[in-house]
Scaffold this motif. Structure first.
Motif, PDB file in Angstrom:
ATOM      1  N   ASP A  66       0.834   2.963   4.496  1.00  0.00           N
ATOM      2  CA  ASP A  66      -0.405   2.684   5.235  1.00  0.00           C
ATOM      3  C   ASP A  66      -0.666   3.716   6.330  1.00  0.00           C
ATOM      4  O   ASP A  66      -1.776   3.789   6.850  1.00  0.00           O
ATOM      5  CB  ASP A  66      -0.349   1.285   5.859  1.00  0.00           C
ATOM      6  N   LYS A  78     -11.228   6.247   3.000  1.00  0.00           N
ATOM      7  CA  LYS A  78     -10.457   5.015   2.895  1.00  0.00           C
ATOM      8  C   LYS A  78      -9.408   5.177   1.805  1.00  0.00           C
ATOM      9  O   LYS A  78      -9.696   5.628   0.708  1.00  0.00           O
ATOM     10  CB  LYS A  78     -11.368   3.837   2.582  1.00  0.00           C
ATOM     11  N   THR A  80      -6.270   3.423  -0.612  1.00  0.00           N
ATOM     12  CA  THR A  80      -5.820   2.186  -1.226  1.00  0.00           C
ATOM     13  C   THR A  80      -4.374   2.378  -1.678  1.00  0.00           C
ATOM     14  O   THR A  80      -4.082   3.299  -2.451  1.00  0.00           O
ATOM     15  CB  THR A  80      -6.696   1.827  -2.450  1.00  0.00           C
ATOM     16  N   ASN A  82      -1.125   1.255  -3.722  1.00  0.00           N
ATOM     17  CA  ASN A  82      -0.708   0.492  -4.894  1.00  0.00           C
ATOM     18  C   ASN A  82       0.681   0.980  -5.282  1.00  0.00           C
ATOM     19  O   ASN A  82       0.822   2.082  -5.820  1.00  0.00           O
ATOM     20  CB  ASN A  82      -1.698   0.676  -6.050  1.00  0.00           C
TER      21      ASN A  82
END
Length: 171
Positions: A66, A78, A80, A82
């Motif tokens: 993060d 942004k 993401t 995973n």
């Protein structure tokens, strides 16, 4: 018609030594579409695509996935997370993290890097192997980082980034 030809010749000749070719200009505006795409690509983009490989220093660990932040031209994209992958800008930039003894990540840049719109990836590392003896210490935050890329002109290359260091003191 002659004015259009002269303008086009001057515009092309001012781009540099592109040869002595001259071309008649199309009669219809629609025929101009794409006429300067190759020149635009060469002028605006240095890197068509590439991969940065960053080997984390043995004294550090990536704090968390993060913590990865990507900016393009100063605008934050942004991300993401995973698993061990962070994807930015609909998959145009992908960071794949490899934890463990040979901790590193590969950052794929899948779109051209526009001249004047820097692409920057930042992340947080934490010092995990800290000295215990009093003194001042300087340690590298990574072992190496390289960019392997393909240029817009069809060539390829490798750039090596400087190794950053962190200073700390044990009283």
């Amino acid at each position: 018609k002659d004015e259009k030809y002269l303008w086009a010749y001057n515009a092309i000749s001012n781009l540099g030594d592109l040869g002595d070719a001259s071309y008649a200009l199309p009669e219809n505006a629609a025929d101009y579409d794409g006429m300067f795409d190759a020149v635009k690509s060469t002028v605006l983009y240095d890197i068509a695509e590439g991969t940065v490989t960053d080997v984390i220093g043995s004294n550090f660990d990536v704090a968390s996935l993060d913590s990865f932040v990507l900016t393009v031209g100063g605008t934050e994209m942004k991300g993401t997370v995973n698993g061990n992958t962070v994807t930015f800008d609909n998959g145009n930039y992908v960071v794949t993290y490899q934890p463990g003894e040979n901790e590193q990540f590969a950052w794929e840049i899948k779109v051209p890097v526009e001249d004047g719109a820097a692409v920057q990836l930042t992340y947080t590392v934490k010092l995990v192997n800290k000295a215990t003896t009093p003194g001042d210490y300087t340690v590298p935050t990574n072992e190496e980082a390289t960019l392997d890329y393909n240029s817009t002109t069809g060539g390829s290359g490798t750039e090596t980034f400087p190794v950053p260091t962190v200073d700390y003191n044990i009283p």
